[in-house]
Design a protein around this motif. Sequence first.
Motif, PDB file in Angstrom:
ATOM      1  N   ALA A  55      -2.356   2.145  -4.510  1.00 32.04           N
ATOM      2  CA  ALA A  55      -2.377   3.529  -4.030  1.00 32.04           C
ATOM      3  C   ALA A  55      -3.778   4.112  -4.205  1.00 32.04           C
ATOM      4  CB  ALA A  55      -1.351   4.373  -4.779  1.00 32.04           C
ATOM      5  N   ALA A  82      -0.562   7.473   7.437  1.00 35.52           N
ATOM      6  CA  ALA A  82      -0.431   7.710   5.997  1.00 35.52           C
ATOM      7  C   ALA A  82       1.041   7.827   5.633  1.00 35.52           C
ATOM      8  CB  ALA A  82      -1.170   8.989   5.600  1.00 35.52           C
ATOM      9  N   ASP A  83       1.350   7.464   4.404  1.00 42.56           N
ATOM     10  CA  ASP A  83       2.718   7.643   3.916  1.00 42.56           C
ATOM     11  C   ASP A  83       3.013   9.103   3.654  1.00 42.56           C
ATOM     12  OD1 ASP A  83       3.818   4.802   3.434  1.00 42.56           O
ATOM     13  OD2 ASP A  83       1.825   4.732   2.538  1.00 42.56           O
ATOM     14  N   LEU A  84       1.989   9.852   3.230  1.00 44.51           N
ATOM     15  CA  LEU A  84       2.240  11.232   2.819  1.00 44.51           C
ATOM     16  C   LEU A  84       1.007  12.097   3.047  1.00 44.51           C
ATOM     17  CD1 LEU A  84       4.265  13.162   1.286  1.00 44.51           C
ATOM     18  CD2 LEU A  84       3.034  12.532  -0.801  1.00 44.51           C
ATOM     19  N   LYS A 124       2.923   6.189  -8.173  1.00 45.56           N
ATOM     20  CA  LYS A 124       3.059   5.081  -7.221  1.00 45.56           C
ATOM     21  C   LYS A 124       2.320   3.839  -7.731  1.00 45.56           C
ATOM     22  CE  LYS A 124       5.527   6.988  -3.966  1.00 45.56           C
ATOM     23  NZ  LYS A 124       6.892   6.494  -3.649  1.00 45.56           N
ATOM     24  N   SER A 180      -2.542   1.197   5.701  1.00 47.86           N
ATOM     25  CA  SER A 180      -1.269   0.883   5.039  1.00 47.86           C
ATOM     26  C   SER A 180      -0.395  -0.042   5.865  1.00 47.86           C
ATOM     27  CB  SER A 180      -0.491   2.179   4.759  1.00 47.86           C
ATOM     28  OG  SER A 180      -0.164   2.837   5.967  1.00 47.86           O
ATOM     29  N   SER A 181      -0.723  -0.219   7.137  1.00 48.07           N
ATOM     30  CA  SER A 181       0.160  -1.007   7.998  1.00 48.07           C
ATOM     31  C   SER A 181      -0.618  -1.406   9.240  1.00 48.07           C
ATOM     32  CB  SER A 181       1.389  -0.183   8.391  1.00 48.07           C
ATOM     33  OG  SER A 181       1.005   0.909   9.203  1.00 48.07           O
ATOM     34  N   LYS A 199       0.825  -1.207   0.000  1.00 43.68           N
ATOM     35  CA  LYS A 199       0.000   0.000   0.000  1.00 43.68           C
ATOM     36  C   LYS A 199       0.863   1.261   0.000  1.00 43.68           C
ATOM     37  CE  LYS A 199      -4.410  -1.485   0.960  1.00 43.68           C
ATOM     38  NZ  LYS A 199      -5.703  -0.879   0.679  1.00 43.68           N
ATOM     39  N   PHE A 200       0.366   2.280  -0.688  1.00 48.49           N
ATOM     40  CA  PHE A 200       0.886   3.635  -0.525  1.00 48.49           C
ATOM     41  C   PHE A 200      -0.323   4.523  -0.267  1.00 48.49           C
ATOM     42  CE2 PHE A 200       1.750   7.925  -1.873  1.00 48.49           C
ATOM     43  CZ  PHE A 200       2.978   8.176  -1.293  1.00 48.49           C
ATOM     44  N   PHE A 220       1.455  10.757   9.845  1.00 48.66           N
ATOM     45  CA  PHE A 220       2.078  10.718   8.516  1.00 48.66           C
ATOM     46  C   PHE A 220       3.565  10.410   8.665  1.00 48.66           C
ATOM     47  CE2 PHE A 220       1.249  15.146   9.904  1.00 48.66           C
ATOM     48  CZ  PHE A 220       2.526  15.495  10.304  1.00 48.66           C
ATOM     49  N   ASN A 221       4.117   9.822   7.600  1.00 44.20           N
ATOM     50  CA  ASN A 221       5.564   9.593   7.543  1.00 44.20           C
ATOM     51  C   ASN A 221       6.294  10.722   6.842  1.00 44.20           C
ATOM     52  OD1 ASN A 221       5.627   7.091   8.877  1.00 44.20           O
ATOM     53  ND2 ASN A 221       5.046   6.004   7.000  1.00 44.20           N
ATOM     54  N   THR A 262       9.745  12.845  10.787  1.00 40.29           N
ATOM     55  CA  THR A 262       9.041  13.074   9.522  1.00 40.29           C
ATOM     56  C   THR A 262      10.023  13.451   8.424  1.00 40.29           C
ATOM     57  OG1 THR A 262       7.041  13.799  10.691  1.00 40.29           O
ATOM     58  CG2 THR A 262       7.265  14.481   8.397  1.00 40.29           C
TER      59      THR A 262
END
Length: 943
Positions: free
Chosen positions: A97, A575-577, A90, A568-569, A58-59, A605-606, A456
């Motif tokens: 995504a 979230a990734d972004l 992605k 996503s996890s 996942k993204f 978020f990452n 981050t």
Amino acid sequence: MQRNGLNNMTDYKKTLNLPDTSFPMRGDMAKREPQMLSRWQEQQRYQKIRAAKQGLPKFILHDGPPYANGDIHIGHAVNKILKDIIIKSKTLSGFDAPYVPGWDCHGLPIELMVEKKHGKAIPPAQFRELCRSYAAEQVERQKKDFIRLGVLGDWNRPYLTMDFKVEADIIRAIGQIHDNGYLYQGYKPVNWCLDCQSALAEAEVEYEDKTSSAIDVAFEVKDPASLARAFGVSLPGSAKVYAVIWTTTPWTLPANQAVSVHPEFEYSLVKTEKGYLLLASELAQSCLERYQLSGETVGTCRGAALDMLPLQHPFQDRIVPLICGDHVTADSGTGLVHTAPAHGLDDYFVGQKYGLPTDNPVGDDGKFLATVPAVGDVELAGVFVWKANDIVLQALEASGHLLCLKKVQHSYPHCWRHKTPIIFRSTPQWFIGMTQQAHGSDATLRNLANKAVDETTFFPAWGRARLEAMIKNRPDWCVSRQRNWGVPMPFFVHKETGELHPRTQELLEQVAKRVEENGIEAWFSLNSVDLLGTDAEHYKKLTHTLDVWFDSGSTHAAVLALRPELSSSSDRYLADLYLEGSDQHRGWFQSSLLTGCAINGRAPFNALLTHGFVVDGNGHKMSKSKGNVIAPQKIFDTLGADILRLWTASTDYSGELTISDEILKRVVESYRRIRNTLKFLLANISDFDATRDALPVSDWLEIDRYALHMTQKLQDEVRADYERYEFHLGVQKLLGFCSETLGSFYLDILKDRLYTSGENARARRSAQNALYHITHALTRLIAPILSFTGEEAFEVLNGRNDQSVFEGVWHELPDAKLSGEEISSWLTVDAWRARVNKQLEAARSAGLIGSALAAEVDVFASGDDFDVLARLGDDLRLVFITSRATLHRAEDEQRIDVSASLHDKCERCWHYREDVGTDAEHPTLCGRCVSNLYGEGESRRYA
């Protein structure tokens, strides 16, 4: 005699392999894009892509919700296009995504629009229903334009902060924050808009210039003897001593509770014709000049020595103390600060330290309360704060306490909606405390937020310092509002003590379940007895609503964590972004960070990506009043959304994004370059069947393998640009590849072989093999940016219109099987070709030749260059696109001589060759055309 039915009367043009494709030269995208969108929606393309990507890593890009009010502007378009480019790149990179768009639906702007349309005298329940209806209309209007941009997403199931389930989960989010120990009720100054009659979040405050009355006011020292001892001096018994403050808000003086000095600053006692003045030593001289007084310093001391000396309020019968505060500065004023804990955060905090009252004399409407004493002979009760300035000034001047009055222009906080000055006003509100510690933890929310910033990744990198500074200095977050249209704070407080009900968490969940069924009206219409029973007589429902920034900031808990496709996890809320404009460091980025830390102990978020604002061609902010607004609707209605997408991707979004009609014209030219390249590629592989005509790469001509290598290089670099979110660099490479690598080099050389070789000749099929892979790679590389054009090209490639390019991944290119030496050789050839073209252009300008094929060149080269060119043999002329190219070893300097060919022109290939007419049956053809048509075909190895 005839061969294959041809004779000397043949139209040899018909024997050429001329390009053919349904892909039109003129895109006419403004008309064709809506048709494509309609088909995509019918085919449920987004859902098909999701099905194709099921099970892949996942993204997750979480959509920051735009506000559901008004048509989208160019900034909205930039934001959504950037998100779409990332999602699509992605997807092609092998990620699942999904994109779930969202909208922010509560808050004052919608209330104002409803009031404007329907009036203010509306029952609250009906008013909220009108707000809900208005927001829904706005969502549909904006959604239509976002879809028109070519943004793929789950448009049938977006998230709305006014969805009943989302409203309920926002309530649960504030409940979690309370349960974790970060929420408290306080009576402290907040940003207060007099027009909204509500507290404002930090993100709802903007700074504009304001002209104010700057005054120096004398507070008489009530105990001159104690002050004299602090300075180590003796004063006459009749001496009048004054501590002097400077302020730009005279109306706050009725709330004055103290005067602050800095404990470490040096202060001077200055003898003047108006008495002894207490001033910061560093500012004393500038103060005396401002007051037009002469003075003599009789003593100095540190501020700490003045602590708790009593002063007389200048116009009220009240003694106030001198106190010490680290917030005092010496960059302007007097070095002594008027302190009103009800009207300033610094004042509030130092007041808490000294136990000063936080009495607020100003009502919600900005008028002084009836309990406020008169100023001199003038009543303040019912007077608006700005009008009170004159009353205060007159009283100070009449009593002799006004030492100076000047008008100054300074930066002052304004309401971002009404564009009017706000005030700081102490009210009972609910706060998320930055220095609060979670239950069972030593870490404060600020500690957790700082750690989250460290963890981050920022795009661009400067975003880190900006967010760090804001977290470091931000006050506690006031999350309560006094509005009708918003998610309620469903708490019950004791009527006498103000304490929350002991079963708050249990009650909150019951309310959330009701809201889940019936929306926020379930709270507003609730009879307390239904939940509290006999406790209802002792408790009252809160009427506060939540700050809308809390609504959007908590969507990681109300949306991300609860929609399976966005998980996503194991950290379901993560979230990734997040991607938004640079103003969101103080808005959504920060509210999301704080709610994430308060609920889960980390940011939701990452990575954060920040883009700048759009400005006109002169760098000016867009404004309707200036007439410099460029609407996205105008662009996609006249030029097509792909032009808007290409402009967005071409611009370095890390700063301001400049747009104008002239810039768009250049973007259109860039688009045409890409489109023309695609048309050429598609047209020349229209009869190519990969299952039938594929050749091993080792059987390709060397220039075809070199083109394959350059395509692989392009793909690697552009994919890296997508990964780094540096789209403008990717666009530059794509344009360079189309215009230089392909247009000016490979495809230019290739035309002769494609058109004049036999249809199934190895030389032609070799070229088509290369073009097949180049076309597939290029189509995918442009697709995240030029989505309509990419899909259009992919449909032509596939011969069907029911499959999306985004159902697949980046094209897998075969190994070009070229050595480093061979690659270097072609770079040398390319450089020599540029030199030859320059000489040919000079000969054309001089009238020596017409086309390049009418020329013959003699190339004089030395060293490694000679060896590289010699390797090509007779193919050298095909690379230079001249009818003859003879290589000579240069004895001195390298050069190129151009001469006009003296031979006849072949009717079919247009080369000027000595053997034109040697075949009696085809007197207008050269030998190689005769061979390509009737014989074994010409032999090529390199080009």
